[in-house]
Enzyme design. Sequence first.
Site, PDB file in Angstrom:
ATOM      1  CD  GLU A  63      -0.626  -5.151   4.952  1.00 28.13           C
ATOM      2  OE1 GLU A  63      -0.558  -6.321   4.393  1.00 28.13           O
ATOM      3  OE2 GLU A  63      -0.431  -4.802   5.704  1.00 28.13           O
ATOM      4  CG  HIS A  80      -3.445  -4.413   3.621  1.00 29.16           C
ATOM      5  ND1 HIS A  80      -2.987  -2.945   3.687  1.00 29.16           N
ATOM      6  CD2 HIS A  80      -4.736  -3.009   2.687  1.00 29.16           C
ATOM      7  CE1 HIS A  80      -2.760  -1.787   3.469  1.00 29.16           C
ATOM      8  NE2 HIS A  80      -3.956  -1.381   2.847  1.00 29.16           N
ATOM      9  CB  CYS A 105      -0.649  -0.116   1.375  1.00 26.22           C
ATOM     10  SG  CYS A 105      -2.134   0.957   0.957  1.00 26.22           S
TER      11      CYS A 105
END
Lengths: 76, 221
Positions: free
Chosen positions: B197, B195, B87
């Site tokens: 994660e 994302h 990002c």
Amino acid sequence: MKLRIYVTLKPGVLDPQGKAIEHALTGLGFPGIEGARVGKLIELEVADSTDDAQIDAMCRQLLANTVIENYRVERA
Amino acid sequence: MKTAVVVFPGSNCDRDLAVALEEVTGKKPEMVWHGDTALPDGVGLIAVPGGFSYGDYLRSGAMAARSPIMRAVADKAGAGVPVLGVCNGFQILTEAGLLPGALMRNAGLDFVCRDVALTVDTAQTAFTRRYAAGETIKVPVAHHDGNYVADQETLDRLEGEGRVAFRYAEEVNGSARRIAGILNDAGNVLGMMPHPERRIEAAHGGTEGRRLFEGLLDLVA
């Protein structure tokens, strides 16, 4: 010395903000809106001894992203 | 594997990345501040997190890309250490010149915050080796400036050299050729807007992101 640095999108780079402004102006009833592009104006105060090469380096290294933007320097 | 997460003023996914890295590697990553000038010796992965570093002043990622720690990141990247930018991290890596192109305001002007379908373009990279080429995965995005732009020649080269890691399987932000994540020419730097994660545990709604970190771990462990 005062510098005015104009940072503008390169021709051909799509400008969604400019498009939105164009549509909004048309929506407000202004006739003949044929385009809008959004750029930045950066006013810098620099020592009188600052030379063109230094100013150019500032633009290239930080003020403009030359992948998508052009810049133009005006001495005020 | 020793990992590091770079933290800038305004980073807000640094802790998410730290949790993901700790879960996968079993070791807490080192959190490295933007004003630091060195990364830990022997670091096996450097993560550049999402957020709004420096308030997105000037351009997203522009200020962070010129912060002291980024010289150390560039040196490690040059030495072959894997670098993952997510990002705002992707924006920072392009601004730093570690990846080509730029990320502009989303074509629809909206901040897009939702799960999107991604296609894994290639499994032949350090980051995607635990995926199958052509596989579709769901990963969240949350960005305002994710519209990937590069000149035609650069786009052709990225595609021709297998450097597009992920594409959006649906229209998200106007990105050229629906690019969601790209690699540098050496293949050790990946920037992506989605994302991974945030897709590590079943409670996140899926674990598709976990394989990216697991693949890296296999490689450098």
